[in-house]
Design an enzyme around this catalytic site. Structure first.
Site, mmCIF file in Angstrom:
data_model
loop_
_atom_site.group_PDB
_atom_site.id
_atom_site.type_symbol
_atom_site.label_atom_id
_atom_site.label_comp_id
_atom_site.label_asym_id
_atom_site.label_seq_id
_atom_site.Cartn_x
_atom_site.Cartn_y
_atom_site.Cartn_z
ATOM 1 N N HIS B 187 0.833 -1.204 0.000
ATOM 2 C CA HIS B 187 0.000 0.000 0.000
ATOM 3 C C HIS B 187 0.870 1.256 0.000
ATOM 4 O O HIS B 187 0.562 2.234 -0.673
ATOM 5 C CB HIS B 187 -0.923 -0.018 1.227
ATOM 6 C CG HIS B 187 -1.734 1.224 1.363
ATOM 7 N ND1 HIS B 187 -2.752 1.527 0.474
ATOM 8 C CD2 HIS B 187 -1.665 2.254 2.214
ATOM 9 C CE1 HIS B 187 -3.273 2.692 0.813
ATOM 10 N NE2 HIS B 187 -2.636 3.153 1.865
ATOM 11 N N ARG B 283 -10.032 -4.087 -13.158
ATOM 12 C CA ARG B 283 -10.249 -5.155 -12.179
ATOM 13 C C ARG B 283 -11.734 -5.201 -11.861
ATOM 14 O O ARG B 283 -12.294 -4.217 -11.402
ATOM 15 C CB ARG B 283 -9.485 -4.869 -10.888
ATOM 16 C CG ARG B 283 -7.993 -4.696 -11.055
ATOM 17 C CD ARG B 283 -7.362 -4.462 -9.675
ATOM 18 N NE ARG B 283 -5.936 -4.249 -9.776
ATOM 19 C CZ ARG B 283 -5.380 -3.052 -9.873
ATOM 20 N NH1 ARG B 283 -6.138 -1.964 -9.859
ATOM 21 N NH2 ARG B 283 -4.075 -2.940 -9.954
ATOM 22 N N ARG B 319 -10.403 -7.417 -17.094
ATOM 23 C CA ARG B 319 -9.909 -8.692 -16.586
ATOM 24 C C ARG B 319 -11.054 -9.418 -15.902
ATOM 25 O O ARG B 319 -11.755 -8.838 -15.067
ATOM 26 C CB ARG B 319 -8.779 -8.481 -15.573
ATOM 27 C CG ARG B 319 -8.211 -9.808 -15.081
ATOM 28 C CD ARG B 319 -7.067 -9.627 -14.118
ATOM 29 N NE ARG B 319 -7.540 -9.061 -12.865
ATOM 30 C CZ ARG B 319 -6.721 -8.650 -11.901
ATOM 31 N NH1 ARG B 319 -5.418 -8.717 -12.060
ATOM 32 N NH2 ARG B 319 -7.205 -8.150 -10.783
ATOM 33 N N GLU B 408 1.459 -13.942 -15.830
ATOM 34 C CA GLU B 408 1.936 -13.717 -14.461
ATOM 35 C C GLU B 408 2.473 -14.995 -13.834
ATOM 36 O O GLU B 408 3.016 -14.987 -12.747
ATOM 37 C CB GLU B 408 0.830 -13.089 -13.604
ATOM 38 C CG GLU B 408 -0.504 -13.808 -13.706
ATOM 39 C CD GLU B 408 -1.676 -12.989 -13.157
ATOM 40 O OE1 GLU B 408 -1.439 -12.040 -12.406
ATOM 41 O OE2 GLU B 408 -2.819 -13.320 -13.478
ATOM 42 N N ARG B 442 4.476 -11.691 -2.131
ATOM 43 C CA ARG B 442 4.363 -10.253 -2.323
ATOM 44 C C ARG B 442 4.067 -9.502 -1.042
ATOM 45 O O ARG B 442 4.313 -8.318 -0.937
ATOM 46 C CB ARG B 442 3.174 -9.965 -3.257
ATOM 47 C CG ARG B 442 3.450 -10.168 -4.682
ATOM 48 C CD ARG B 442 2.163 -10.162 -5.451
ATOM 49 N NE ARG B 442 1.449 -8.879 -5.333
ATOM 50 C CZ ARG B 442 0.341 -8.606 -5.998
ATOM 51 N NH1 ARG B 442 -0.173 -9.488 -6.804
ATOM 52 N NH2 ARG B 442 -0.245 -7.450 -5.861
ATOM 53 N N CYS B 479 0.896 -4.359 -17.068
ATOM 54 C CA CYS B 479 -0.045 -3.679 -16.183
ATOM 55 C C CYS B 479 0.349 -3.807 -14.720
ATOM 56 O O CYS B 479 -0.427 -3.513 -13.832
ATOM 57 C CB CYS B 479 -1.470 -4.178 -16.399
ATOM 58 S SG CYS B 479 -1.705 -5.913 -16.020
#
Lengths: 89, 547
Positions: B187, B283, B319, B408, B442, B479
């Protein structure tokens, strides 16, 4: 006990901002207003946390109750708000 | 202490310096003992404390606007919640608890009820905890956790920043963000890029420094320097917000579409206002997250059309639903998995719940017609060419003309040629690709350096996909967060990217940088980055090429 049935108009249901607005209006009333879903546990309408745990979504019907002097006025005010899309304003 | 230099991962470029404001750490759980000597007096402390906390939040709300204001007003209402106060008072009386402990337990009751109510309420649980911590801090006379009110321009230092910490933040007063934990997709990183301020994450040793007056932050190099005594306030942007023509192009005219990543109608409006040429990643999860039942085709159609509307006549890549065990949806009945990132998510889940995908595709096709946007769809978490072909068939059958997939998963990158042959385009999700290439979560700060998009191994994999796309004449978009870094954007173009999609706030910087760089330079930068031995060398080498 005076009762009122009303369908939730806010698209996001009764949480976040709509819940806060509703709780504020309920707290301004002269009597305590409770709210429940059919068959569910009633919570205090003036409690934003209570409203959120209610999990009332867009299109759900909720039951309002209040007792005593001013009960009808209080129910009217709270019901009117629930019947409005509070997230649109 | 002065002159001490720490290094982490630079996630938002620019150089800034200023006095440090430390974001307070989470509070310890308040103890259940000792029992108060006078229970009535102890219980009576709760209401005034709650009202004081609510009043402070209302003051902050009055000074904020938009979304931040709504969040703060709701938080204020929770702080003075009559049911929370009444239950806390009862706990003091019934179990002889100290007031702080009673509030802690009463709040836990509400949090549990919210958790039980369904998936989307996780965020609200956070709000309850935030309010609880403020009340507990007030009752214990401690500093409430989160960002203190800023009195002047400051460099914010924290262990990590959560959305709730930064909701009421005044962007004009934040010079830079530095966190001990967090990664390139945290974030903190996203916020810093949105605000256009420098940020360094995973800066080990940061919190061990004590009594730091000021810091100099270099968001490009990923370094932080300690300054003793008064420190000059230097803002990174300093009015040099670059301008760009609104059409992505290298200095020698190679077109690179610059697009926005959006997840709601508000994002779409912001993207269009920022001059995005279209949307590279829409999204669609927002439409499902607050739903206990699958939204109807009609409802989805309306929701999608609202997002597409600002982009009539322009390209938008939708997506399909990216859900799974880590983003559970009540109506999909997903099972708890030991490794959600490796489980039944994205397209894998769509194949297990084909009806959900078909209804979404139907809604997307209808919304495309309603809005006049030039809509393509792409699937998340594709691993094989067979999966890509399966998705393409389904999407085309639903009436969507242009179909692509996300790259990905490393397997998909390694099969780029076969995957590309099955679809019209691919889009690289560099955040997840890095996570899977480096076997590095991540969301774990301790492995953030591995998730740095400047890692040469990641860029080599991108090069492989780029070579296949160029050879087959198919578009390759990017992206992930990597596209929002102006220098890295040039590298990606050099590796064959034909479009870059990012947070709208990053568009002017990326557009301006690209307009000042030739395709040759981009290709030189790409060669330098992929040939580098490590991420630091890659950065330095690219800087040397791009000047």
């Amino acid at each position: 006990m005076p009762e009122r049935r009303v369908v939730v108009a806010s698209k996001v249901g009764l949480h976040a901002r709509p819940a806060a607005m509703l709780a504020r209006t309920a707290a301004e009333q002269s009597v305590k207003v409770t709210i429940r879903k059919e068959g569910g546990q009633p919570v205090e309408a003036a409690s934003v946390l209570g409203l959120m745990t209610l999990g009332a979504m867009h299109g759900d019907e909720v039951v309002l109750t209040a007792e005593g002097e001013g009960a009808e006025t209080a129910l009217e005010a709270v019901a009117a708000l629930i019947a409005t899309d509070l997230d649109a304003s | 202490m002065s002159g001490t230099r720490l290094s982490g991962v630079g996630v938002s470029p620019g150089r800034a310096s200023g006095p440090v404001v430390r974001v307070a750490e989470p509070l310890p759980e308040p103890p259940a003992t000792p029992a108060p000597a006078d229970q009535a007096a102890e219980a009576a402390r709760i209401r005034p404390a709650a009202e004081l906390v609510a009043e402070r939040l209302r003051e902050r709300a009055a000074a904020a606007d938009g979304e931040a204001r709504a969040v703060l007003e709701t938080t204020a209402a929770m702080a003075a919640d009559p049911a929370l106060i009444a239950q806390s008072e009862q706990l003091v009386a019934a179990r002889a608890l100290p007031a702080a402990r009673a509030v802690h337990e009463a709040a836990a009751g509400f949090a549990t009820a919210l958790e039980a109510a369904g998936g989307y309420l996780a965020e609200r649980v956070r709000d309850v905890h935030d309010v609880r911590d403020r009340l507990v801090a007030e009752l214990l006379g401690l500093t409430p956790p989160g960002v203190p009110e800023l009195t002047g321009p400051s460099v914010l230092v924290a262990r990590d920043l959560a959305p709730a910490d930064t909701a009421g933040l005044d962007p004009a007063k934040v010079l830079a963000l530095v966190t001990e934990e967090g990664g390139p997709t945290s974030h903190t990183a996203i916020l810093a890029r949105a605000l256009g301020i420098p940020a360094v994450v995973a800066c080990r040793g940061l919190l061990a420094l004590d009594a730091v007056d000021g810091l100099v932050v270099d968001g490009e190099a990923g370094t932080v320097e300690v300054v003793a005594g008064p420190v000059a306030v230097l803002a990174a942007t300093a009015g040099d917000e670059p301008t760009w023509s609104g059409e992505g192009r290298t200095s020698d005219g190679r077109r690179v579409k610059l697009l926005a990543n959006v997840g709601s109608a508000e994002d779409a409006a912001a993207g269009a206002a920022a001059g995005a040429e279209g949307v590279g990643l829409f999204r669609t999860e927002f439409c499902y997250l607050s739903a206990t039942a699958e939204p109807s085709v009609a409802a989805q159609r309306v929701a999608y059309a609202e997002v597409l509307a600002p982009f009539a006549g322009r390209p938008v890549v939708v997506r399909t639903l990216d859900a799974g065990a880590d983003k559970p949806l009540a109506f999909l009945n997903t099972e708890v998995e030991p490794n959600p990132a490796l489980g039944v998510r994205g397209l894998r889940l769509s194949r297990a719940a084909v009806g959900v995908l078909d209804r979404q595709l139907e809604a997307v096709a209808a919304a495309a017609e309603d809005s006049g946007a030039d809509v393509s769809v792409m699937a998340p978490m594709v691993s094989t060419a067979e999966e890509a072909a399966w998705f393409a068939d389904r999407a085309r059958a639903a009436g969507v003309a242009r179909v692509g997939v996300m790259i990905e998963v490393p397997a998909a990158a390694l099969s780029a040629r076969e995957v590309l042959a099955a679809v019209d385009f691919v889009s690289l999700g560099t955040n997840d690709l890095a996570q899977y290439v480096f076997a590095a979560d991540r969301q774990v700060g301790g492995v953030a350096e591995l998730n740095d998009p400047w890692q040469p191994a990641l860029l080599r994999l991108v090069a492989l996909v780029g070579a296949a796309a160029t050879e087959l004449g198919r578009p390759m978009g990017v992206c992930g967060e990597a596209a929002a870094d102006p220098a890295l954007a040039c590298v990606l173009v050099g590796l064959g990217a034909t479009s870059l999609s990012m947070n709208a706030a990053a568009l002017p910087r990326v557009g301006a940088r690209l307009a000042a760089t030739s395709l040759d330079q981009c290709q030189d930068a790409a060669r330098a980055a992929t040939a580098a031995g490590d991420r630091g060398t890659a950065r330095t080498a690219v800087r040397a090429v791009l000047g």
